[in-house]
Design a protein around this motif. Structure first.
Motif: not given
Length: 250
Positions: A211-229
């Motif tokens: 479990e990580v601190n991320g929103a839904h779709a944080f793996m998607r490399d488009e959009g404001y929820r993306y977390d590259p790290e």
């Protein structure tokens, strides 16, 4: 690594041909472990294609099926907007649960016979695809499954009628599981994650749980929820599972 990404096949299923896109290293005559990549509700978008090429570049034959092949024309890609989301969610509940399972069996069987595949098989999925990957892992030939923020498992609402049996059948998964979740994902709240976790413990599943601190779709490399790290860290964990269970013949 140079890749081939121009192989497209319509795989026969009980519900009609399933358009499927294949990616693999461009090494003539070589065979690779096979991985099915199940997309979000939007099908073969740019982020899904890039995810597939990432996996293929690490030495895998990757198949991306159109999960709504019996509901949408071949080649349909839904947009990352409200209309696309509404249509994707509608199709998710319009498709019969048995059709998701038959699609998985059909594609696993097909991949095992492809000249580019060495017969060792895994699955990975994102969002809706995470749930489909979870169910696909119930097939005994699947050695490893990675599920990114899989929706509807805790609520049992996948497919027509919104009454799936994924939790009840969790004991059928014999390969290794990696579940990855975002704590800030409203689609799978804390109580839902704990329900699934308890079930995996109950059936003594072979799993890892992140479990990580991320929103839904944080793996998607488009959009404001993306977390590259986070994407970098978690793709490395995914590769570790696949390398160990598929690339190494153990």
């Amino acid at each position: 690594m140079v890749l081939k990404d121009d192989l497209v096949q319509d795989i026969p299923t009980a519900n009609g041909p399933m358009r499927t896109y294949f990616f693999h290293p461009a090494v003539e005559g070589a065979q690779f472990p096979g991985i099915i990549l199940y997309s979000e509700i939007f099908q073969m978008t740019g982020p899904i294609r890039r995810f597939a090429t990432f996996l293929a570049g690490h030495g895998y034959l990757v198949a991306v099926p159109e999960v709504y092949h019996e509901l949408e024309p071949a080649g349909t890609v839904l947009a990352y907007d409200q209309a696309g989301s509404d249509k994707g969610n509608y199709d998710k509940y319009a498709k019969d649960l048995s059709a998701y399972d038959d699609d998985a069996r059909s594609l696993l069987g097909h991949m095992a016979t492809m000249p580019q595949c060495n017969g060792r098989l895994g699955v990975v999925g994102i969002c809706l695809g995470g749930h489909i990957a979870f169910r696909a892992a119930m097939n005994p030939e699947v050695r490893a499954a990675v599920c990114f923020y899989a929706t509807d498992i805790h609520s049992g609402t996948l497919g027509a009628g919104k009454k799936d049996d994924s939790l009840a059948r969790a004991s059928e998964i014999k390969g290794e599981l990696l579940h990855i979740w975002g704590r800030q994902d409203p689609h799978v709240p804390l109580e839902g994650r704990r329900k699934l976790l308890a079930r995996l413990d109950e059936v003594q599943a072979n799993y890892q749980w992140i479990e990580v601190n991320g929103a839904h779709a944080f793996m998607r490399d488009e959009g404001y929820r993306y977390d590259p790290e986070l994407e970098h860290q978690l793709k490395s964990m995914m590769l570790s599972v696949f390398h160990r269970k598929l690339a190494l013949s153990l």
